[in-house]
Design a protein around this motif. Structure first.
Motif, PDB file in Angstrom:
ATOM      1  N   ALA A 115      37.357  38.568  39.485  1.00 30.42           N
ATOM      2  CA  ALA A 115      38.067  39.604  40.234  1.00 30.42           C
ATOM      3  C   ALA A 115      39.241  38.907  40.897  1.00 30.42           C
ATOM      4  CB  ALA A 115      37.163  40.251  41.268  1.00 30.42           C
ATOM      5  N   GLY A 116      40.427  39.294  40.541  1.00 25.08           N
ATOM      6  CA  GLY A 116      41.601  38.652  41.113  1.00 25.08           C
ATOM      7  C   GLY A 116      41.640  37.154  40.846  1.00 25.08           C
ATOM      8  N   GLY A 117      41.126  36.719  39.715  1.00 21.58           N
ATOM      9  CA  GLY A 117      41.128  35.304  39.354  1.00 21.58           C
ATOM     10  C   GLY A 117      39.976  34.504  39.933  1.00 21.58           C
ATOM     11  N   GLU A 118      39.146  35.117  40.776  1.00 21.80           N
ATOM     12  CA  GLU A 118      38.009  34.424  41.401  1.00 21.80           C
ATOM     13  C   GLU A 118      36.721  34.780  40.668  1.00 21.80           C
ATOM     14  OE1 GLU A 118      35.432  34.517  45.561  1.00 21.80           O
ATOM     15  OE2 GLU A 118      37.348  35.569  45.466  1.00 21.80           O
ATOM     16  N   ASP A 129      35.416  43.592  49.072  1.00 26.85           N
ATOM     17  CA  ASP A 129      36.539  43.767  48.178  1.00 26.85           C
ATOM     18  C   ASP A 129      36.583  45.222  47.701  1.00 26.85           C
ATOM     19  OD1 ASP A 129      38.273  43.755  45.932  1.00 26.85           O
ATOM     20  OD2 ASP A 129      37.835  41.649  45.568  1.00 26.85           O
ATOM     21  N   ALA A 151      38.155  46.256  45.054  1.00 30.89           N
ATOM     22  CA  ALA A 151      38.258  46.326  43.606  1.00 30.89           C
ATOM     23  C   ALA A 151      36.985  46.933  43.034  1.00 30.89           C
ATOM     24  CB  ALA A 151      38.489  44.933  43.023  1.00 30.89           C
ATOM     25  N   ASP A 176      38.104  46.644  37.366  1.00 30.41           N
ATOM     26  CA  ASP A 176      39.116  45.612  37.581  1.00 30.41           C
ATOM     27  C   ASP A 176      38.615  44.219  37.213  1.00 30.41           C
ATOM     28  OD1 ASP A 176      40.930  47.503  38.733  1.00 30.41           O
ATOM     29  OD2 ASP A 176      39.779  47.374  40.600  1.00 30.41           O
ATOM     30  N   TRP A 188      29.693  41.745  45.483  1.00 31.33           N
ATOM     31  CA  TRP A 188      29.711  42.467  44.213  1.00 31.33           C
ATOM     32  C   TRP A 188      28.324  42.939  43.788  1.00 31.33           C
ATOM     33  CZ3 TRP A 188      33.768  44.303  41.584  1.00 31.33           C
ATOM     34  CH2 TRP A 188      35.024  43.901  42.039  1.00 31.33           C
TER      35      TRP A 188
END
Length: 177
Positions: free
Chosen positions: A64-67, A2, A4, A8, A97
């Protein structure tokens, strides 16, 4: 991976409805190996524990992005009044991550809760001795090694040592002037 960044990321309190996603994170290849979780366990095997709300714990998730890509918590170690000043630290980060500062962000948030709001004097953890990145992170946040446990956990067919670490509150609460 990812693209991000940790900027974020949204960190918030874990809710009972997050239990299935947290369980899936803890069972992920690349995450479970650094914990005491087992591979190939059903998500449902952890739901009862993860859905509990405990006013004496602090459980966070990182999104991250709703996850949910990370989780961390501080939990009472025993139902003993004499150890009510102690919490145990648990953390799990999605492989994509790891090594990007998310663990530092989560633990820093937990330390703020423990130091500023919960009157916690001591935070304890156990880490696999071969997890050098985690040991380095914990040391950077004030944790010190207190002992080594030979053959602490079975990991991919081999027994690995564990390191006990703890952090004492750097400036314990006192009465305001």
């Amino acid at each position: 991976m990812d693209q991000a960044t940790t900027a974020d990321i949204l960190i918030r309190a874990a809710e009972p409805g997050d239990a299935a996603a947290i369980s899936a994170l803890l069972g992920q290849i690349g995450t479970f190996e650094g914990t005491l979780q087992l591979p190939d366990m059903p998500v449902a095997s952890r739901l009862d524990f993860l859905q509990r709300v405990d006013a004496h714990s602090c459980n966070l998730v990182a999104l991250a992005g709703g996850e949910i890509v990370g989780m961390a918590g501080l939990h009472p170690q025993q139902p003993s009044l004499r150890r009510s000043h102690v919490r145990g630290l648990g953390i799990g980060i999605s492989p994509g991550w790891q090594g990007r500062g998310l663990g530092h962000q989560l633990i820093t948030r937990l330390l703020n809760w423990a130091d500023g709001w919960a009157g916690i004097l001591r935070i304890e953890l156990h880490v696999h001795a071969d997890n050098e990145r985690a040991v380095t992170l914990y040391r950077s946040l004030g944790f010190v090694e207190e002992g080594r446990h030979k053959a602490y956990a079975l990991k991919n067919g081999l027994y690995v040592d564990g390191i006990s670490m703890a952090r004492l509150h750097p400036n314990p609460p006192r009465i305001a002037d």
